[in-house]
Design a protein around this motif. Structure first.
Motif, PDB file in Angstrom:
ATOM      1  N   ASN A 159     138.313  10.808 -17.354  1.00  0.00           N
ATOM      2  CA  ASN A 159     139.202  11.832 -16.813  1.00  0.00           C
ATOM      3  C   ASN A 159     139.795  11.533 -15.441  1.00  0.00           C
ATOM      4  N   GLU A 160     141.052  11.587 -15.104  1.00  0.00           N
ATOM      5  CA  GLU A 160     140.983  11.720 -13.783  1.00  0.00           C
ATOM      6  C   GLU A 160     141.350  12.983 -13.093  1.00  0.00           C
ATOM      7  N   LEU A 161     141.173  12.143 -11.301  1.00  0.00           N
ATOM      8  CA  LEU A 161     140.439  14.266 -10.807  1.00  0.00           C
ATOM      9  C   LEU A 161     142.248  15.018 -11.369  1.00  0.00           C
ATOM     10  N   LEU A 162     141.580  16.495 -11.169  1.00  0.00           N
ATOM     11  CA  LEU A 162     143.308  17.801 -11.905  1.00  0.00           C
ATOM     12  C   LEU A 162     143.218  18.117 -10.382  1.00  0.00           C
ATOM     13  N   ASP A 163     144.505  17.557  -9.988  1.00  0.00           N
ATOM     14  CA  ASP A 163     144.349  17.598  -8.637  1.00  0.00           C
ATOM     15  C   ASP A 163     146.169  18.720  -8.455  1.00  0.00           C
ATOM     16  N   ARG A 164     146.154  19.918  -8.507  1.00  0.00           N
ATOM     17  CA  ARG A 164     147.025  20.566  -8.601  1.00  0.00           C
ATOM     18  C   ARG A 164     147.118  21.656  -7.691  1.00  0.00           C
ATOM     19  N   GLU A 165     148.759  22.393  -7.172  1.00  0.00           N
ATOM     20  CA  GLU A 165     148.693  23.406  -6.690  1.00  0.00           C
ATOM     21  C   GLU A 165     149.584  24.246  -7.242  1.00  0.00           C
ATOM     22  N   GLN A 166     149.326  25.399  -7.302  1.00  0.00           N
ATOM     23  CA  GLN A 166     150.054  26.682  -8.239  1.00  0.00           C
ATOM     24  C   GLN A 166     149.694  27.859  -7.739  1.00  0.00           C
ATOM     25  N   ARG A 167     151.145  28.356  -7.214  1.00  0.00           N
ATOM     26  CA  ARG A 167     151.654  29.929  -6.815  1.00  0.00           C
ATOM     27  C   ARG A 167     151.503  30.536  -7.478  1.00  0.00           C
ATOM     28  N   VAL A 168     151.188  32.162  -7.522  1.00  0.00           N
ATOM     29  CA  VAL A 168     151.179  33.424  -8.435  1.00  0.00           C
ATOM     30  C   VAL A 168     152.817  34.086  -8.200  1.00  0.00           C
ATOM     31  N   ARG A 169     153.617  34.529  -8.756  1.00  0.00           N
ATOM     32  CA  ARG A 169     154.585  34.225  -8.248  1.00  0.00           C
ATOM     33  C   ARG A 169     155.207  35.536  -9.204  1.00  0.00           C
TER      34      ARG A 169
END
Length: 215
Positions: A159-169
């Motif tokens: 599996n690839e590295l899970l790399d993600r940004e997330q903002r709680v709106r």
């Protein structure tokens, strides 16, 4: 004593209890009480609460039983938000509903720079709290940067590295909460390992392909 975000603490000199919601300059921490207000206090003026002084939801997390599924689950890495908006305090969790063990690093993003706030292993079918804050201030919550490695001891496709940004709106928290079996309570959540994101090109393609034929 080393504290972390989400710890339940009691003031040494005053009859006040609350959860740690921030770390500030000069050894000051922010403690949010049941009213939803954050109180600045020196870290040596609070003590960690143990045992039966924990909140009910903390006790429920300790006693809940995890049922191991018979089939390997590939997907289900969630950012979960629990808490009652009327009570004021939100608790954010990294939830692992997969059969992988996760190595998780979470940072806050500030003006193209990051500050690490969580770095731990999250076992399969389990969850860890990594951030607490006031619902009233959700518009000022940081953007979270997730970097997650999925580990499995048996032979499997890499599996690839899970790399993600997330903002709680704020608007997301107006939606209906859903019961999460891992936490054992209703939450709002984002699927961090969901790759189905509809972009502008995909939307155009969808509408063109579904446009009725004119005769």
């Amino acid at each position: 004593m080393k504290f972390k975000i989400g710890d339940l603490v009691r003031f040494v000199d005053e009859p006040i209890e609350g959860h740690i919601t921030s770390f500030q300059h000069n050894d000051i921490i922010g403690v949010t009480d049941d009213t939803g207000f954050e109180i600045p206090v020196l870290s040596n003026k609070v003590t960690l609460v143990h045992g039966n002084m924990q909140r009910e939801d903390d006790e429920q997390e300790e006693v809940k039983t995890i049922v191991e599924p018979t089939q390997f689950i590939e997907n289900g890495i969630l950012l979960g938000i629990s808490g009652d908006q009327k009570e004021g305090l939100a608790k954010l969790h990294i939830i692992n509903m997969t059969s992988y063990e996760l190595l998780v690093s979470i940072s806050e993003v500030h003006n193209n720079k990051v500050k690490g706030i969580f770095a731990e292993k999250v076992d399969k079918h389990s969850a860890s709290a990594f951030f607490s804050a006031n619902f009233s201030n959700v518009g000022n919550w940081p953007i979270f940067h997730f970097q997650i490695l999925r580990h499995r001891s048996s032979l499997h496709k890499a599996n690839e590295l899970l790399d993600r940004e997330q903002r709680v709106r704020p608007i997301d928290l107006t939606e209906t909460k859903h019961l999460n079996t891992t936490l054992g309570e209703k939450i709002w959540y984002y699927e961090l390992d969901n790759k189905e994101e509809i972009g502008l090109d995909k939307l155009k393609s969808h509408f063109i392909s579904n446009r009725p034929n004119r005769k």
